[in-house]
Scaffold this motif. Structure first.
Motif, PDB file in Angstrom:
ATOM      1  N   HIS A 198      11.878  16.276  -9.528  1.00  0.00           N
ATOM      2  CA  HIS A 198      11.903  14.854  -9.363  1.00  0.00           C
ATOM      3  C   HIS A 198      11.203  14.080 -10.730  1.00  0.00           C
ATOM      4  CE1 HIS A 198      10.335  10.558  -7.432  1.00  0.00           C
ATOM      5  NE2 HIS A 198       9.343  10.757  -8.003  1.00  0.00           N
ATOM      6  N   TRP A 199       9.942  14.759 -11.223  1.00  0.00           N
ATOM      7  CA  TRP A 199       9.698  14.241 -12.512  1.00  0.00           C
ATOM      8  C   TRP A 199      10.198  14.683 -12.994  1.00  0.00           C
ATOM      9  CZ3 TRP A 199       5.989  11.304 -10.942  1.00  0.00           C
ATOM     10  CH2 TRP A 199       4.577  11.202  -9.906  1.00  0.00           C
TER      11      TRP A 199
ATOM     12  N   VAL B  92      12.469  11.134 -13.846  1.00  0.00           N
ATOM     13  CA  VAL B  92      11.603   9.846 -13.509  1.00  0.00           C
ATOM     14  C   VAL B  92      11.306   9.131 -15.044  1.00  0.00           C
ATOM     15  CG1 VAL B  92       9.291   8.354 -13.124  1.00  0.00           C
ATOM     16  CG2 VAL B  92      10.817   9.521 -11.634  1.00  0.00           C
ATOM     17  N   LEU B  93      10.803  11.288 -16.042  1.00  0.00           N
ATOM     18  CA  LEU B  93       9.231  10.704 -17.243  1.00  0.00           C
ATOM     19  C   LEU B  93      10.468  11.743 -18.328  1.00  0.00           C
ATOM     20  CD1 LEU B  93       6.680  12.247 -15.781  1.00  0.00           C
ATOM     21  CD2 LEU B  93       6.566  10.192 -15.844  1.00  0.00           C
TER      22      LEU B  93
ATOM     23  N   ASP C 211       9.219  -0.672 -20.544  1.00  0.00           N
ATOM     24  CA  ASP C 211       8.898   0.945 -20.172  1.00  0.00           C
ATOM     25  C   ASP C 211       7.240   0.728 -20.826  1.00  0.00           C
ATOM     26  OD1 ASP C 211       9.089   3.406 -19.315  1.00  0.00           O
ATOM     27  OD2 ASP C 211       9.614   4.066 -21.347  1.00  0.00           O
TER      28      ASP C 211
ATOM     29  N   CYS D  30       4.254   2.797 -18.514  1.00  0.00           N
ATOM     30  CA  CYS D  30       3.792   4.217 -17.494  1.00  0.00           C
ATOM     31  C   CYS D  30       2.169   4.108 -17.067  1.00  0.00           C
ATOM     32  CB  CYS D  30       4.962   5.410 -18.389  1.00  0.00           C
ATOM     33  SG  CYS D  30       4.203   6.962 -17.648  1.00  0.00           S
TER      34      CYS D  30
ATOM     35  N   ARG E 230       6.195   5.980 -13.914  1.00  0.00           N
ATOM     36  CA  ARG E 230       6.895   4.925 -14.896  1.00  0.00           C
ATOM     37  C   ARG E 230       7.492   3.980 -14.070  1.00  0.00           C
ATOM     38  NH1 ARG E 230      10.544   8.244 -18.722  1.00  0.00           N
ATOM     39  NH2 ARG E 230      10.953   6.702 -20.635  1.00  0.00           N
TER      40      ARG E 230
ATOM     41  N   ARG F 293       7.900   2.733  -6.351  1.00  0.00           N
ATOM     42  CA  ARG F 293       7.588   4.554  -7.267  1.00  0.00           C
ATOM     43  C   ARG F 293       6.077   5.103  -6.301  1.00  0.00           C
ATOM     44  NH1 ARG F 293      10.412   5.008 -12.184  1.00  0.00           N
ATOM     45  NH2 ARG F 293      12.609   4.463 -12.205  1.00  0.00           N
TER      46      ARG F 293
ATOM     47  N   ASP G 191       6.954   7.173  -4.064  1.00  0.00           N
ATOM     48  CA  ASP G 191       7.667   8.880  -4.487  1.00  0.00           C
ATOM     49  C   ASP G 191       6.461   9.884  -5.250  1.00  0.00           C
ATOM     50  OD1 ASP G 191      10.238   8.307  -3.573  1.00  0.00           O
ATOM     51  OD2 ASP G 191      10.503   6.499  -5.418  1.00  0.00           O
TER      52      ASP G 191
END
Length: 544
Positions: free
Chosen positions: A289-290, A293-294, A363, A365, A392, A411, A414
């Motif tokens: 998952h990360w 996302v990242l 963007d 974070c 993020r 977000r 999640d």
């Protein structure tokens, strides 16, 4: 609850998570007062009851007992019927190490290990790792009885009598017989100015903790004539987090009212490794998952710093602050509930859009803490039970307030669902570029601290109210902290004074004020009022 149909069973679980007497099948969890943490508690209890994997996102997307019952039937029709709850095995230890009797103490949980390692990478100033809480007390207080109540809490929560030593480069937890020291400062009838009282508090906060020696919690009772007094609780972050403060205050009042509940301190008690996970997770799922996302990693934000980032962030900080009144807080809470969240979502949306406007970046974070007690089966445990997670966010031009708040809420859900991976593990696995004086993935921290209020005073007892208070040092160059209190909420921007000029910080917090107004769709309304930035503590008037 095996004799109930799925919807009725979920009505019971909804009511428990919301602390309501009852709910109906069409009760919306979030409109009834739910938020991300109570949604996590509901997901855990539903998973235990039905024996199927339940995510916070499931509660987010199916927010009534009726809808969630249908969602669980889709996930596993057999398990979502009236079958008995499935008992899940406890999670395996991080590396399942072979016990070594030659080493002192016991291993620590992943999150505690990460926090311990982070402070070892610093320059020895542990001040940023102090958790301070200033509580307004009411009722005639007996210092000896209060000290006994504090000792009760230490016996009840092993974290409060734990210290941490190094063995072969790793932290080990050692249980002690320590009791929290209580200092009593009798102010009598002196008319002490707020600035002088702030200095008294600052002096005590400035004395850091040494994890290797302990004790890692202490308290100061500020007495004056009558039934008004203040209690300063200080703890090391290794044994305390934000939720722990509320637990400590509530249980302190109970222990003070009932001294017979002191319990017994046994020498040689083992240090618990944290409660067993209610639902073990495959870390590879969270890492995947990360990764989605990242990666690629977010670029550092072009923030208006006044010099190169050479020194570690947060060595010296100041604050810029505003007050949010109760009506505005109610409107923010309502906006969050409309998008299946609490006030954290709209507040964080305002921070994200402020940073987007300042930097020109879409963007954004942010770093934030996630309380994992529900996952750990540790609802009333004092200790370090939080995980650092990145949020993020894609803050596009022309994005409506509703779309942005909904995006933040999704977000956040999640992040809660995938919070089992310690931050250092996440960094090691994804290996982002490192910039001097900047944490991996995010530049700015954001956190919400609920108001602490122990409720009506019991007979011959005391009551406490208040919350966390800013430090003079920090771990981040910018930290947006939202601290609820009895009359609304205080918006605090804690900033690194070596990187940001005071007027720059004031302009940033004012822009956040404007973004809150925009979210509420009434920019002309005077939403917030300015408050002096040099006062570390406010709301506690000694000479009123």
């Amino acid at each position: 609850m095996a004799d109930l149909d799925p919807t009725r069973r979920l009505c019971t679980l909804f009511a428990e998570a919301l602390e309501l007497d009852h709910v109906t099948p069409d009760t919306d969890f979030f409109l009834a007062g739910g938020h991300s943490l109570s949604a996590l508690a509901l997901a855990v209890s539903a998973e235990e009851s039905f024996g199927v994997r339940v995510r916070v996102r499931d509660v987010f997307e199916a927010g009534t007992p009726e809808l969630l019952a249908a969602r669980l039937a889709e996930l596993s029709p057999d398990a979502a019927g009236t079958s008995a709850p499935v008992q899940r095995p406890a999670a395996a230890p991080r590396d399942a190490p072979t016990p070594d009797s030659s080493l002192p103490g016991t291993p620590v949980a992943d999150g505690t290990r990460w926090l311990w390692l982070e402070r070892q990478r610093g320059e020895g100033d542990f001040g940023a790792y102090t958790v301070p809480c200033l509580l307004h007390g009411e009722g005639l207080v007996d210092p000896d009885r209060l000290a006994a109540a504090l000792a009760t809490l230490a016996r009840r929560h092993p974290a409060l009598r734990t210290r941490f030593v190094e063995a072969r480069g790793e932290p080990r937890a050692v249980l002690t017989d320590d009791e929290p020291p209580l200092e009593v400062v009798d102010l009598g009838a002196r008319q002490l100015s707020e600035a002088r009282f702030d200095a008294l508090v600052d002096d005590r906060i400035a004395v850091g903790f040494d994890p290797a020696t302990g004790p890692l919690i202490r308290a100061t009772l500020f007495l004056r004539t009558g039934e008004r007094w203040l209690l300063l609780l200080l703890a090391d972050h290794l044994v305390c987090d934000g939720r722990s403060l509320e637990i400590l205050a509530r249980q302190l009042v109970t222990a003070y009212a009932d001294p017979s509940s002191s319990g017994v301190l046994r020498r040689g008690d083992a240090v618990p490794q944290g409660p067993s996970a209610v639902r073990p997770r495959d870390p590879e799922v969270a890492l995947a998952h990360w990764q989605g996302v990242l990666l690629p990693p977010p670029a550092p934000l072009p923030l208006p710093v006044r010099g190169p980032r050479v020194e570690p962030a947060g060595a010296t900080t100041a604050i810029a602050a505003r007050e949010i009144g109760p009506d505005i807080l109610r409107r923010l809470t309502h906006l969050g509930r409309q998008h299946h969240a609490g006030p954290f979502a709209p507040l964080t949306a305002a921070v994200a859009r402020t940073l987007a406007d300042i930097t020109g970046s879409t963007d954004i974070c942010l770093g934030t803490p996630v309380d994992r007690r529900a996952l750990l089966g540790a609802e009333d445990a004092v200790g370090f039970h939080v995980a650092t997670v990145p949020l993020r966010l894609d803050v596009r031009d022309g994005m409506s307030a509703d779309d942005l708040v909904r995006h933040v809420a999704q977000r956040t859900m999640d992040a809660v669902d995938h919070s089992e991976v310690a931050f250092d593990t996440l960094v090691a696995a994804l290996d982002p570029p490192r910039s001097p004086g900047r944490p991996p993935f995010f530049d700015v921290w954001v956190a919400l601290y609920p108001h602490i209020d122990t409720g009506p005073r019991p007979p011959d007892g005391i009551t406490l109210s208040g919350g966390p208070t800013p430090l003079r040092v920090g771990m981040f160059e910018l930290s947006f902290q939202f601290v609820e209190h009895a009359d609304g909420m205080r918006l605090v921007l804690q900033y690194d004074t070596l990187r940001y000029a005071p007027d720059t910080a004031e302009r940033m917090v004012q822009r956040l004020v404007d973004e809150v107004a925009r979210l509420l769709r009434d920019p002309a309304e005077p939403v917030l009022e300015a408050e002096p930035t040099q006062q570390t503590f406010s709301g506690f008037q000694f000479d009123a």
